[in-house]
Design an enzyme around this catalytic site. Structure first.
Site, short mmCIF file in Angstrom:
data_model
loop_
_atom_site.label_atom_id
_atom_site.label_comp_id
_atom_site.label_asym_id
_atom_site.label_seq_id
_atom_site.Cartn_x
_atom_site.Cartn_y
_atom_site.Cartn_z
CG ASP A 134 -2.10 -0.95 1.34
OD1 ASP A 134 -2.14 -1.78 0.31
OD2 ASP A 134 -2.86 -1.27 2.00
CG ASP A 160 -13.12 -2.35 -0.69
OD1 ASP A 160 -12.28 -3.37 -0.87
OD2 ASP A 160 -12.66 -1.19 -1.10
#
Length: 242
Positions: free
Chosen positions: A8, A130
């Site tokens: 990330d 998500d």
């Protein structure tokens, strides 16, 4: 089943968030290219990279670093998400050598966009769903939509996506264990590969997913557990290969 390390990116650094909160980031390295190399040496067969700044701003912010990683490790298939809201961005990433592009927020807010991309770039589009309590989250997880995650997954399967990444955001970065039940439920509802994400903490989580991988779970994304050392990548992949 593939064990896929996550990188990330925030401000050019490799970080991990807790529950997707940008104000709760742990910096693990100032050199994401070196981190990618570490995972390659450990036997990674695919890499999951997210441009967190891009996810918030709606346009790529760490594309330079991502291109550098792809150029340095050309044999490593890479999937990239974060801030991909138009086909030009998809083209730029694919031209750089990225294998799959992940569409998140815009897949939910403008579903026809995914259909268009699947026609333009067949085999290269992944949708990232998500969810929390069965509902899809958008805008870097800052909002919950009214969309049911399974309904949306079935819709994107019809569009021709290459895979669906399913993240339980109540578990992500919390080291609380993966939500196997909800992942299986989603995988059973579609025929495209499902990649599990969120909450993977130790080898027991890998084992639990392996036990149900025949339901259509082709991979698992691992982040914080790799960086904090509660999972060894080579060991996890060996387990997943059995």
């Amino acid at each position: 089943m593939l064990v896929i390390p996550a990188i990330d990116l925030k401000d050019g650094k490799c970080v991990r968030l807790r529950q997707g909160r940008m104000d709760d980031a742990t910096v693990f390295s100032d050199d994401p290219v070196e981190v990618a190399g570490r995972w390659v040496e450990a036997g990674a067969r695919r890499l999951h990279i997210v441009d967190l700044d891009g996810a918030i701003s709606g346009e790529p912010r760490n594309a330079g670093i991502i291109s550098e990683i792809v150029a340095r490790y050309p044999d490593l298939p890479v999937q990239v998400g974060g801030g991909i809201r138009d086909d030009d961005t998809v083209q730029v990433y694919l031209d750089a050598g990225v294998q799959w592009v992940i569409i998140g927020t815009k897949a939910v807010s403008a579903p026809h966009f995914v259909n268009d991309l699947c026609l333009e770039f067949p085999g290269h589009i992944i949708v990232g769903l998500d969810a929390k309590d069965g509902k899809v989250a958008i805008d870097g997880w800052s909002k919950l939509s009214n969309h049911d995650v399974i309904d949306m997954a079935m819709h994107f399967e019809q569009d021709g996506v290459a895979a669906i990444i399913y993240t339980d955001i109540s578990r992500d970065g919390m080291m609380q264990g993966v939500n196997v039940e909800s992942t299986v439920k989603l995988a059973q509802a579609v025929h495209v590969p499902v990649i599990a994400s969120g909450g993977v903490t130790n080898l027991d989580d890998i084992r639990r997913l392996c036990a149900v991988s025949e339901e259509g779970i082709d991979g698992v994304i691992v982040g914080r557990a790799l960086y904090e050392g509660t999972i060894d990548l080579a060991e996890a992949q060996k387990l997943a290969d059995q």
